[in-house]
Motif scaffolding. Structure first.
Motif: not given
Length: 269
Positions: A59-82
């Motif tokens: 999911x698109x999410x601004x990084x700490x410095x304000x630049x364009x970035x991407x974070x894991x979605x809730x589904x992706x986090x569940x996928x990785x935890x599994x």
């Protein structure tokens, strides 16, 4: 399953290895830097990120410095935890643990979902016990339940836990439910590529953050697919000389030696 390091796979592996240790999202520029160290060019990174975004994993999410970035979605986090339970914490399987059965029925009008179900169960490590009846070690139940719900396939499936009480010996039945020869070949391919890497590090190769990061990410990207091709069957059900324990040991040694050493280069130290 020879090593196939696609840009999309490497990005998911990167987030799983180091992205969860960071605060906020990964800037696009940082993704490009980290993938370049693995031989992936910037256009391929951007294209793969777009595909992962469309699939709902990033999911698109601004990084700490304000630049364009991407974070894991809730589904992706569940996928990785599994996946963590298979990739990093692979328990010694016991025959007494039993099995999980997936029994499904899909209307003819929705045959595409039937194909998706078969494909997904296969990717979760299930073998085919009979038409419409798939089987896996019981410890995969939670991940199977999460996956089927995430894909909205749960209305078509019933899950059961139990023991094998059939007329054939369980070892004989297992050999018909899974292609054990193909699974053994996957382990041997992993060993052919990554055991020499482990041997080189063990022989005293200079441990630099970038080299550790590169070798670890490539090993993890190859390894994390293997515990899905191989469901982790009890040793007494497997042919003599099974290579799975050896490949798991090689990955474990690489993980212990290289993961933290590569964190500085990945910006997760």
């Amino acid at each position: 399953m020879a090593d196939q390091h696609t840009p999309r796979s490497l990005i998911v592996t990167l987030y799983g290895a180091y992205g969860r240790d960071r605060e906020g999202s990964l800037p696009v520029a940082e993704l490009i830097r980290l993938l370049a160290a693995l031989g992936v060019d910037a256009p391929s990174v951007r294209s793969s990120v777009s595909r992962l975004k469309r699939r709902g994993l990033l999911v698109p999410e601004r990084a700490a410095d304000g630049s364009a970035g991407y974070a894991l979605s809730a589904d992706a986090r569940q996928l990785l935890e599994d996946g963590d339970r298979r990739v990093y914490y692979r328990a010694t399987p016991q025959l007494a643990d039993g099995w999980v059965l997936a029994v499904f029925s899909v209307p003819e009008a929705e045959r595409s979902k039937r194909h998706l179900l078969r494909s997904r169960l296969g990717r979760l490590g299930f073998g085919t016990a009979a038409p419409g009846v798939w089987i896996a070690p019981a410890r995969h139940y939670e991940e199977t339940r999460h996956t089927l719900r995430r894909l909205r396939l749960d209305p078509y499936v019933e899950l059961f836990r139990g023991d094998h009480l059939g007329f054939a010996a369980t070892a004989e039945a297992v050999a018909s439910w899974w292609d054990l020869g193909a699974i053994a070949k996957h382990h041997e391919e992993f060993l052919d590529t990554h055991e020499p890497v482990m041997n080189a590090w063990s022989a005293g190769r200079a441990l630099t953050p970038q080299a550790a990061y590169r070798d670890y990410l490539l090993a993890l990207d190859a390894w994390r697919k293997l515990p899905y091709a191989d469901p982790g069957l009890p040793l007494e059900l497997l042919p003599e000389g099974w290579p799975g324990a050896r490949s798991a040991s090689v990955f474990r040694d690489l993980h212990l030696l290289l993961r933290d050493a590569g964190a500085g280069f990945a910006g997760a130290g």
